[in-house]
Write an enzyme that holds these catalytic residues in place. Structure first.
Site, PDB file in Angstrom:
ATOM      1  N   HIS A 148       6.343 -14.117  31.195  1.00  0.00           N
ATOM      2  CA  HIS A 148       7.271 -14.314  29.966  1.00  0.00           C
ATOM      3  C   HIS A 148       6.779 -14.573  28.777  1.00  0.00           C
ATOM      4  O   HIS A 148       7.239 -13.907  27.788  1.00  0.00           O
ATOM      5  CB  HIS A 148       7.872 -15.704  30.322  1.00  0.00           C
ATOM      6  CG  HIS A 148       8.626 -15.908  31.630  1.00  0.00           C
ATOM      7  ND1 HIS A 148       8.397 -16.896  32.854  1.00  0.00           N
ATOM      8  CD2 HIS A 148       9.720 -15.120  32.237  1.00  0.00           C
ATOM      9  CE1 HIS A 148       9.252 -16.669  33.536  1.00  0.00           C
ATOM     10  NE2 HIS A 148      10.197 -15.649  33.405  1.00  0.00           N
ATOM     11  N   LYS A 184      21.710 -23.585  41.300  1.00  0.00           N
ATOM     12  CA  LYS A 184      20.264 -23.694  41.676  1.00  0.00           C
ATOM     13  C   LYS A 184      19.723 -24.958  41.752  1.00  0.00           C
ATOM     14  O   LYS A 184      20.162 -25.796  40.634  1.00  0.00           O
ATOM     15  CB  LYS A 184      19.655 -22.695  41.145  1.00  0.00           C
ATOM     16  CG  LYS A 184      19.699 -21.282  41.528  1.00  0.00           C
ATOM     17  CD  LYS A 184      18.784 -20.402  40.661  1.00  0.00           C
ATOM     18  CE  LYS A 184      18.865 -18.893  40.747  1.00  0.00           C
ATOM     19  NZ  LYS A 184      18.068 -18.161  40.096  1.00  0.00           N
ATOM     20  N   ARG A 242       9.798  -5.592  35.349  1.00  0.00           N
ATOM     21  CA  ARG A 242       8.504  -5.715  36.026  1.00  0.00           C
ATOM     22  C   ARG A 242       8.293  -4.207  36.862  1.00  0.00           C
ATOM     23  O   ARG A 242       7.223  -3.845  36.637  1.00  0.00           O
ATOM     24  CB  ARG A 242       8.140  -6.760  36.802  1.00  0.00           C
ATOM     25  CG  ARG A 242       8.059  -8.101  36.335  1.00  0.00           C
ATOM     26  CD  ARG A 242       8.044  -9.275  37.173  1.00  0.00           C
ATOM     27  NE  ARG A 242       9.439  -9.051  37.626  1.00  0.00           N
ATOM     28  CZ  ARG A 242      10.017 -10.204  38.337  1.00  0.00           C
ATOM     29  NH1 ARG A 242       9.191 -11.356  38.518  1.00  0.00           N
ATOM     30  NH2 ARG A 242      10.917 -10.255  38.784  1.00  0.00           N
ATOM     31  N   SER A 296       8.047 -16.356  38.531  1.00  0.00           N
ATOM     32  CA  SER A 296       8.186 -17.815  38.806  1.00  0.00           C
ATOM     33  C   SER A 296       7.946 -18.322  40.277  1.00  0.00           C
ATOM     34  O   SER A 296       7.396 -19.244  40.495  1.00  0.00           O
ATOM     35  CB  SER A 296       9.220 -18.663  38.167  1.00  0.00           C
ATOM     36  OG  SER A 296       9.206 -18.145  36.747  1.00  0.00           O
TER      37      SER A 296
HETATM   38  O1  PNS Z   1      15.019 -15.679  34.829  1.00  0.00           O
HETATM   39  P1  PNS Z   1      16.188 -15.193  35.555  1.00  0.00           P
HETATM   40  O2  PNS Z   1      16.777 -16.175  36.549  1.00  0.00           O
HETATM   41  O3  PNS Z   1      15.983 -13.631  36.220  1.00  0.00           O
HETATM   42  O4  PNS Z   1      17.276 -15.060  34.584  1.00  0.00           O
HETATM   43  C1  PNS Z   1      18.735 -14.624  35.102  1.00  0.00           C
HETATM   44  C2  PNS Z   1      19.769 -14.848  33.832  1.00  0.00           C
HETATM   45  C3  PNS Z   1      19.920 -16.318  33.684  1.00  0.00           C
HETATM   46  C4  PNS Z   1      19.505 -14.197  32.480  1.00  0.00           C
HETATM   47  C5  PNS Z   1      21.123 -14.510  34.532  1.00  0.00           C
HETATM   48  O5  PNS Z   1      21.370 -14.922  35.860  1.00  0.00           O
HETATM   49  C6  PNS Z   1      22.302 -14.953  33.609  1.00  0.00           C
HETATM   50  O6  PNS Z   1      22.638 -14.384  32.740  1.00  0.00           O
HETATM   51  N1  PNS Z   1      23.019 -15.967  34.263  1.00  0.00           N
HETATM   52  C7  PNS Z   1      24.425 -16.504  33.415  1.00  0.00           C
HETATM   53  C8  PNS Z   1      25.690 -16.216  34.239  1.00  0.00           C
HETATM   54  C9  PNS Z   1      25.865 -14.861  33.822  1.00  0.00           C
HETATM   55  O7  PNS Z   1      26.141 -14.585  32.562  1.00  0.00           O
HETATM   56  N2  PNS Z   1      26.349 -13.893  34.700  1.00  0.00           N
HETATM   57  C10 PNS Z   1      26.853 -12.478  34.534  1.00  0.00           C
HETATM   58  C11 PNS Z   1      25.847 -11.454  34.246  1.00  0.00           C
HETATM   59  S1  PNS Z   1      25.888 -10.477  35.578  1.00  0.00           S
END
Ligand code: PNS
Length: 165
Positions: free
Chosen positions: A17, A41, A90, A128
């Site tokens: 990150h 979560k 990645r 993570s």
């Molecule tokens: O670090 P991560 O867990 O890969 O991040 C994922 C994240 C937080 C960017 C994604 O889950 C997110 O944007 N969640 C918010 C809900 C949302 O907007 N969902 C619609 C997109 S498909």
């Protein structure tokens, strides 16, 4: 002015990150690293703990801010007038999910574009989840996270084992 946001869970923040944060901070006027407060979560670290971790690792990067949000990323992007969403890629295994998310976000918030930064090769394997798994079995995580984060992770697992969790 181009204002980018890097949304994620950052539970915990890793060198992967940090690499993306540093590189994105050179590309945009401001970069906000924002933690999703996801009620669905159960994270290892609270949002406040993750905010503090990110503030610590970003303290020497002048155009980086740290924030948190709940709900849809697209809504948060619109409310805060971000024009770019940053995500790290990645490997090909990330691609399908990331593409779907970028396209959904673009439908919901057409004024913002997603920009993918390919993770530097040395961090391509890192997540993570891997860090937590290695730490929870007592493995060495010093190559994955900065010292201050390493201490917080070890402290968390020690507290958990003391509490029998
Ligand atoms: O670090 P991560 O867990 O890969 O991040 C994922 C994240 C937080 C960017 C994604 O889950 C997110 O944007 N969640 C918010 C809900 C949302 O907007 N969902 C619609 C997109 S498909």
């Amino acid at each position: 002015m181009s204002n980018a946001v890097y949304p994620g869970s950052f539970d915990p923040v890793t060198y992967g990150h940090i690499d993306v944060i540093k590189r994105a901070s050179h590309l945009f006027d401001t970069l906000t690293v924002s933690i999703l407060n996801n009620g669905a979560k159960t994270p290892l670290f609270s949002v406040d703990e993750r905010v503090n971790m990110l503030l610590d690792v970003c303290r020497d990067i002048p155009n980086v801010k740290v924030d948190s949000f709940s709900g849809l990323t697209a809504k948060y992007v619109q409310e805060n007038h971000f024009d770019v969403i940053i995500r790290g890629l990645r490997a090909v295994t990330d691609f399908e999910y990331e593409l779907q998310m970028a396209q959904t976000n673009r439908k919901l918030a057409p004024e913002a574009d997603t920009v993918f930064l390919t993770t530097s090769l040395e961090y391509a394997y890192l997540s993570s989840t891997t860090v937590k798994e290695v730490a929870c079995y007592g493995g060495d995580i010093s190559k994955f996270v900065p010292k201050s984060i390493e201490e917080m992770i070890h402290q968390k697992y020690e507290l958990r084992s003391k509490n029998g969790k």
